[in-house]
Design a protein around this motif. Sequence first.
Motif, PDB file in Angstrom:
ATOM      1  N   ILE A 177      -2.964   8.397  -9.232  1.00 18.19           N
ATOM      2  CA  ILE A 177      -3.590   7.746 -10.347  1.00 18.19           C
ATOM      3  C   ILE A 177      -2.944   6.189 -10.621  1.00 18.19           C
ATOM      4  CG2 ILE A 177      -3.698   7.483 -12.728  1.00 18.19           C
ATOM      5  CD1 ILE A 177      -3.946  10.461 -12.823  1.00 18.19           C
ATOM      6  N   GLY A 178      -1.330   6.032 -10.105  1.00 14.55           N
ATOM      7  CA  GLY A 178      -0.960   4.818 -10.030  1.00 14.55           C
ATOM      8  C   GLY A 178      -1.526   3.978  -8.942  1.00 14.55           C
ATOM      9  N   GLY A 179      -1.631   4.647  -7.881  1.00 13.56           N
ATOM     10  CA  GLY A 179      -2.004   4.129  -6.515  1.00 13.56           C
ATOM     11  C   GLY A 179      -3.352   3.316  -6.871  1.00 13.56           C
ATOM     12  N   ILE A 180      -4.221   4.070  -7.495  1.00 15.71           N
ATOM     13  CA  ILE A 180      -5.616   3.610  -7.924  1.00 15.71           C
ATOM     14  C   ILE A 180      -5.514   2.230  -8.811  1.00 15.71           C
ATOM     15  CG2 ILE A 180      -7.774   3.954  -8.935  1.00 15.71           C
ATOM     16  CD1 ILE A 180      -7.548   6.997  -8.095  1.00 15.71           C
ATOM     17  N   PHE A 181      -4.820   2.384  -9.810  1.00 15.76           N
ATOM     18  CA  PHE A 181      -4.517   1.318 -10.574  1.00 15.76           C
ATOM     19  C   PHE A 181      -3.858   0.114  -9.891  1.00 15.76           C
ATOM     20  CE2 PHE A 181      -4.766   4.375 -14.225  1.00 15.76           C
ATOM     21  CZ  PHE A 181      -6.065   4.001 -14.374  1.00 15.76           C
ATOM     22  N   LEU A 182      -2.781   0.328  -8.975  1.00 15.28           N
ATOM     23  CA  LEU A 182      -2.173  -0.769  -8.346  1.00 15.28           C
ATOM     24  C   LEU A 182      -3.216  -1.411  -7.312  1.00 15.28           C
ATOM     25  CD1 LEU A 182       0.812  -1.811  -7.871  1.00 15.28           C
ATOM     26  CD2 LEU A 182       1.199  -0.176  -6.016  1.00 15.28           C
ATOM     27  N   VAL A 183      -3.900  -0.701  -6.619  1.00  9.36           N
ATOM     28  CA  VAL A 183      -4.936  -1.213  -5.796  1.00  9.36           C
ATOM     29  C   VAL A 183      -6.045  -1.993  -6.373  1.00  9.36           C
ATOM     30  CG1 VAL A 183      -6.851  -0.519  -4.229  1.00  9.36           C
ATOM     31  CG2 VAL A 183      -4.749   0.555  -4.017  1.00  9.36           C
ATOM     32  N   ARG A 184      -6.122  -1.902  -7.619  1.00 10.36           N
ATOM     33  CA  ARG A 184      -7.124  -2.451  -8.518  1.00 10.36           C
ATOM     34  C   ARG A 184      -6.612  -3.852  -8.937  1.00 10.36           C
ATOM     35  NH1 ARG A 184     -11.891   0.141 -11.357  1.00 10.36           N
ATOM     36  NH2 ARG A 184     -12.704   1.633  -9.843  1.00 10.36           N
ATOM     37  N   ILE A 185      -5.502  -3.719  -9.266  1.00 12.53           N
ATOM     38  CA  ILE A 185      -4.847  -4.926 -10.045  1.00 12.53           C
ATOM     39  C   ILE A 185      -4.185  -6.097  -8.976  1.00 12.53           C
ATOM     40  CG2 ILE A 185      -4.307  -3.873 -12.217  1.00 12.53           C
ATOM     41  CD1 ILE A 185      -1.061  -4.011 -11.357  1.00 12.53           C
ATOM     42  N   ILE A 186      -4.139  -5.684  -7.626  1.00 11.88           N
ATOM     43  CA  ILE A 186      -3.413  -6.322  -6.664  1.00 11.88           C
ATOM     44  C   ILE A 186      -4.747  -7.158  -6.041  1.00 11.88           C
ATOM     45  CG2 ILE A 186      -2.230  -6.635  -4.364  1.00 11.88           C
ATOM     46  CD1 ILE A 186      -0.556  -4.316  -5.282  1.00 11.88           C
ATOM     47  N   PRO A 187      -4.982  -8.442  -6.092  1.00 14.22           N
ATOM     48  CA  PRO A 187      -5.916  -8.977  -5.300  1.00 14.22           C
ATOM     49  C   PRO A 187      -5.968  -8.708  -3.971  1.00 14.22           C
ATOM     50  CG  PRO A 187      -4.354 -10.621  -5.864  1.00 14.22           C
ATOM     51  CD  PRO A 187      -3.886  -9.460  -6.318  1.00 14.22           C
ATOM     52  N   MET A 188      -6.980  -7.986  -3.042  1.00 10.60           N
ATOM     53  CA  MET A 188      -7.327  -7.843  -1.801  1.00 10.60           C
ATOM     54  C   MET A 188      -8.492  -7.417  -1.828  1.00 10.60           C
ATOM     55  SD  MET A 188      -5.469  -3.892  -1.585  1.00 10.60           S
ATOM     56  CE  MET A 188      -4.009  -4.141  -2.325  1.00 10.60           C
ATOM     57  N   PRO A 189      -8.893  -7.395  -0.250  1.00 11.82           N
ATOM     58  CA  PRO A 189     -10.333  -7.058  -0.027  1.00 11.82           C
ATOM     59  C   PRO A 189     -10.580  -5.578  -0.591  1.00 11.82           C
ATOM     60  CG  PRO A 189      -9.220  -8.034   1.935  1.00 11.82           C
ATOM     61  CD  PRO A 189      -8.224  -7.791   0.816  1.00 11.82           C
ATOM     62  N   ALA A 190     -11.994  -5.189  -0.577  1.00 12.76           N
ATOM     63  CA  ALA A 190     -12.155  -3.804  -1.038  1.00 12.76           C
ATOM     64  C   ALA A 190     -11.619  -2.784  -0.116  1.00 12.76           C
ATOM     65  CB  ALA A 190     -13.687  -3.925  -1.426  1.00 12.76           C
ATOM     66  N   TYR A 191     -11.780  -3.094   1.128  1.00 12.95           N
ATOM     67  CA  TYR A 191     -11.655  -2.045   2.123  1.00 12.95           C
ATOM     68  C   TYR A 191     -10.115  -1.917   2.271  1.00 12.95           C
ATOM     69  CZ  TYR A 191     -10.153  -5.900   5.092  1.00 12.95           C
ATOM     70  OH  TYR A 191      -9.356  -7.240   5.586  1.00 12.95           O
ATOM     71  N   ALA A 192      -9.391  -2.546   1.885  1.00 10.74           N
ATOM     72  CA  ALA A 192      -7.978  -2.391   1.933  1.00 10.74           C
ATOM     73  C   ALA A 192      -7.357  -1.126   1.051  1.00 10.74           C
ATOM     74  CB  ALA A 192      -7.186  -3.500   1.487  1.00 10.74           C
ATOM     75  N   SER A 193      -8.330  -0.723   0.028  1.00 13.37           N
ATOM     76  CA  SER A 193      -7.685   0.350  -0.624  1.00 13.37           C
ATOM     77  C   SER A 193      -7.839   1.574   0.082  1.00 13.37           C
ATOM     78  CB  SER A 193      -8.875   0.373  -1.957  1.00 13.37           C
ATOM     79  OG  SER A 193     -10.078   0.691  -1.493  1.00 13.37           O
ATOM     80  N   TYR A 194      -8.626   1.642   1.300  1.00 12.56           N
ATOM     81  CA  TYR A 194      -8.692   2.903   2.112  1.00 12.56           C
ATOM     82  C   TYR A 194      -7.476   3.038   2.974  1.00 12.56           C
ATOM     83  CZ  TYR A 194     -14.047   2.966   1.065  1.00 12.56           C
ATOM     84  OH  TYR A 194     -15.060   2.820   0.314  1.00 12.56           O
ATOM     85  N   PHE A 195      -6.682   2.045   2.870  1.00 10.84           N
ATOM     86  CA  PHE A 195      -5.273   2.369   3.533  1.00 10.84           C
ATOM     87  C   PHE A 195      -4.435   2.904   2.613  1.00 10.84           C
ATOM     88  CE2 PHE A 195      -6.938  -1.660   5.977  1.00 10.84           C
ATOM     89  CZ  PHE A 195      -6.840  -1.339   7.186  1.00 10.84           C
ATOM     90  N   PHE A 196      -4.724   2.842   1.497  1.00 18.37           N
ATOM     91  CA  PHE A 196      -3.982   3.861   0.535  1.00 18.37           C
ATOM     92  C   PHE A 196      -4.632   5.229   0.331  1.00 18.37           C
ATOM     93  CE2 PHE A 196      -3.679   5.321  -3.714  1.00 18.37           C
ATOM     94  CZ  PHE A 196      -2.370   5.789  -3.825  1.00 18.37           C
ATOM     95  N   LEU A 197      -5.937   5.182   0.042  1.00 16.45           N
ATOM     96  CA  LEU A 197      -6.496   6.268  -0.197  1.00 16.45           C
ATOM     97  C   LEU A 197      -6.658   7.488   0.972  1.00 16.45           C
ATOM     98  CD1 LEU A 197      -8.268   7.508  -2.330  1.00 16.45           C
ATOM     99  CD2 LEU A 197     -10.335   6.613  -1.547  1.00 16.45           C
ATOM    100  N   ALA A 198      -6.868   7.199   1.919  1.00 18.84           N
ATOM    101  CA  ALA A 198      -7.129   8.092   3.175  1.00 18.84           C
ATOM    102  C   ALA A 198      -5.824   8.720   3.366  1.00 18.84           C
ATOM    103  CB  ALA A 198      -7.630   7.462   4.362  1.00 18.84           C
ATOM    104  N   PRO A 199      -4.737   8.171   3.358  1.00 23.59           N
ATOM    105  CA  PRO A 199      -3.387   8.614   3.867  1.00 23.59           C
ATOM    106  C   PRO A 199      -2.994   9.618   2.528  1.00 23.59           C
ATOM    107  CG  PRO A 199      -3.062   6.428   4.459  1.00 23.59           C
ATOM    108  CD  PRO A 199      -4.421   6.548   3.873  1.00 23.59           C
ATOM    109  N   TYR A 200      -3.193   9.097   1.333  1.00 22.52           N
ATOM    110  CA  TYR A 200      -2.773   9.786   0.100  1.00 22.52           C
ATOM    111  C   TYR A 200      -3.655  10.894   0.029  1.00 22.52           C
ATOM    112  CZ  TYR A 200      -2.576  11.316  -4.611  1.00 22.52           C
ATOM    113  OH  TYR A 200      -2.570  12.139  -5.722  1.00 22.52           O
ATOM    114  N   LEU A 201      -4.847  11.117   0.269  1.00 19.16           N
ATOM    115  CA  LEU A 201      -5.678  12.230  -0.046  1.00 19.16           C
ATOM    116  C   LEU A 201      -5.280  13.398   1.176  1.00 19.16           C
ATOM    117  CD1 LEU A 201      -9.072  10.932  -0.203  1.00 19.16           C
ATOM    118  CD2 LEU A 201      -7.817  11.948  -1.966  1.00 19.16           C
ATOM    119  N   VAL A 202      -5.061  12.842   2.515  1.00 17.72           N
ATOM    120  CA  VAL A 202      -4.623  14.023   3.360  1.00 17.72           C
ATOM    121  C   VAL A 202      -3.316  14.402   2.814  1.00 17.72           C
ATOM    122  CG1 VAL A 202      -3.640  14.277   5.474  1.00 17.72           C
ATOM    123  CG2 VAL A 202      -5.759  12.922   5.205  1.00 17.72           C
TER     124      VAL A 202
END
Length: 100
Positions: A49-74
């Motif tokens: 949950i913290g990672g999702i909020f962190l990815v949303r508040i840091i300005p970055m391209p939308a696809y960059a969130s997958y670099f957090f989401l994919a490894p986290y889910l695994v």
Amino acid sequence: MLVHGAAPNEVRVPDLEADQEWSRWRAGTTTLGPIGRVLTTLPVVAFGIGGIFLVRIIPMPAYASYFFLAPYLVIAYLVLRYIWARDRVVTKTGKQKRSG
């Protein structure tokens, strides 16, 4: 173990699996029971949950969130699967049973 009435070359092995009980909620030999499992699950969920909020508040391209989401889910899947695996427990009578 030789059994009376069995052929001389026939050896019967006791069924060890039939004397075991498996549980996710009762504490086994290597787990802390439901309290320990819930307390170790909370940081995994909170980190996600913290990672999702962190990815949303840091300005970055939308696809960059997958670099957090994919490894986290695994990693979260593997950790939670290990935490919530069924463990062998001893019954109150001292014998072990296999539960469904």
